[in-house]
Write an enzyme that holds these catalytic residues in place. Sequence first.
Site: not given
Ligand code: GLN
Length: 750
Positions: A429-430, A691, A16, A512-513
């Site tokens: 972080g990322s 976002h 799907l 999304r899975c």
């Molecule tokens: N340290 C993670 C990042 O920066 C935190 C991710 C999150 O908060 N969902 O991706």
Amino acid sequence: MSNILGFPRIGKNRELKKALESFWSGKSNEEELQQVAKDLRAKHWELQKELDFVCVNDFSLYDNVLDLAYALNAKPKRFKDLSGLEGYFAMARGHNVGVACEMTKWFNTNYHYVVPELSDEDNYKANANKIIKQYQEALSLGYKPKIQLIGLFTFFALSKITQGETKAIFDKLKKTYLELIEQITTLGEVMIEFSEPIFVKGLNVANNLESIYNNQMIECVYNEISQKGIKVIVSTFFEHSCELTEILLKTNIYGIGLDFVYGEKNKQSLEALAKSDKVLYAGVIDGRNIWITDLESKLALLDSINAFIPKERIVISSSCSLLHLPFSKEGEDNIESEILSWLSFAKEKIAELKTLELVFKGEKAAKQSLEENAKTILSRKNSLKTNNQKIRNRIQQNTLKQRNMNFKERLELQKNALNLPILPTTTIGSFPQTPELRALRLDYKKGNIDKATYEKGIKEYIKDCVAFQESIGIDVLVHGEPERNDMVEYFGEQLEGFVFSSNAWVQSYGSRCVKPPIIYGDVERKNPMTIEWITFAQSLTKKVMKGMLTGPVTILNWSFVRDDLPRHLVCEQISLAIADEIDDLQKAGISIIQVDEAAFKEGYPLRKENIKEYEKWALECFKTSTAIASPQTQIHTHMCYSEFNDIIKTIEALDADVISIETARSGNELLKVFKEVGYTHEVGPGVYDIHSPRIPNTEEIKKQIQALLEVLPKEQLWINPDCGLKTRKWEEVKPSLKNMVEAVKVIRSS
Ligand code: GLN
Ligand code: ZN
């Protein structure tokens, strides 16, 4: 008799998902998409044929709540000119005429539904065509269908009123909902199972809904539906619903579905149920977890139910829809056979239901299955994999459960050691996960490249990432997390007690899975998990490099957790594994360590009376994981959401030196609660929303910081984006962060 409340619809091999994504990208047409959907339904019914009925209308192209909204024509005004699949997917995913509806978690699961928007301008109109068609589809294939439908009260409680008076909108919607049922009755004497999980919250679902969620209204609606010549079952799940069962017993419905796995207290309703004429759909098989069922113990449970209710009035059921389970464990060849024998996914649960039914009926033929099951249960119980004495002893003997100096004193030491400017800047972080980076990890996993090539690639990324942060003048740097696919999987893969499936996908939303890690045994850290990367990153700069870990509660909440140990004990084990890592990091000279708890809030129980207990152990686990940090080591944590009002005291009690949170989308309302409670620890309220691809300019970030400064003193504030940057592109991240640092500089010098 045996029953389920729905089957996962994504398909054995995520057919799907693939069909949807191909349709959205214009590579296939509607007819092709509908054909895939139809084939999947047929396959899934085939798997249910041993049950008394197959589920109809549990299937959805995107989401069942959205389906119902659409069937009632509860469409936001901005999409009023769109129809068919275009209008349907517009609500789910947005359209150039307007943004998508919000999405939020379905109770305490990781499934997300599309939030209906209701207003007094809506023009509701029932259209049961889809339901009717699927019903006939099942009939024509020779199955006995039962319709799954979200109940009116649950639907309404989950909707958002955008304009108008609540009761008036409810009345209007109710009328159309009843018309929808009326249309379904053209099929003859059908059976409909109404899902009313909102009933597990008791009667006080929300303020200002008293006029709707009361005995009379509920009785009245379900009596009216029952009058239409339908066999009505009302099912609740994820918790007990004793208060509402009492009301439902006064109605003329045919059956009541109760969850005895997650709502043990439902037993208290048995006496009253016995006195009624209702059929009990007894949810005894866990519809949310992946472990094989201990048939003996379920039989005992059924016997205890049977002490009140005669067998003819008991239907053995799954505790909820099997939507939250992966399809089948067939083909999971990478999982050790012993562990694999302990697992049971959706397809296997149906077989268990059937066996349980036969055993309950006293059929001898099922005896062998029962014996085999008992053997497997015993093997799991006695396996060294599930009982590591060394780990158990360590948990028992551990006395280090909180940091050994209070926050104020720690802060002094940290300030001296770190020597950071006022309003220090950092990130979560990322950094962007580029296609090249994903390809690099995948190539390494598949064995296409050797370790040296892989490490070289990762180090290149870290170098670039550090160089960029230095170039724009960020104060506390990160390495960018290029080696991580997922913040839980990365740690799970390195811990004892975890196993990873190749195909155990569960729908999270739309196409999304997620493939949650499986915690089957005692958890322990054998080797350092992050030291190499973080120390490499630190070696590249004189600035402070922040170590980056995922917290114990989040690892727990985003995994399938063993059911033979209380959750808090599993969490404690993870805490010590994280503590070991923190200790190694600080010994390696890392002076700031972030322990992410993105899913801390997700674990909150549905019923108020259980919240205290969760908060107590979740808090203890976080504190245990960070207790090892010396006073000079600064512990950060990060949480992704914005509703802190009801949990602020718990957040403070975590005793993290700094917390970064999401505020960018919710304005400064959120921060006020920090001020109100006199929150003393440091806070990094996200100053822009990651976002969205939008690049915030210096001026607006400056304004945002100024607004923050009106609520909290500058000594307490950190400046950062509101979440990790991995889903963004470098073209967006670079200017955004540059503007952020710029804004801080302007404010510092003013
Ligand atoms: N340290 C993670 C990042 O920066 C935190 C991710 C999150 O908060 N969902 O991706
Ligand atoms: Zn986040």
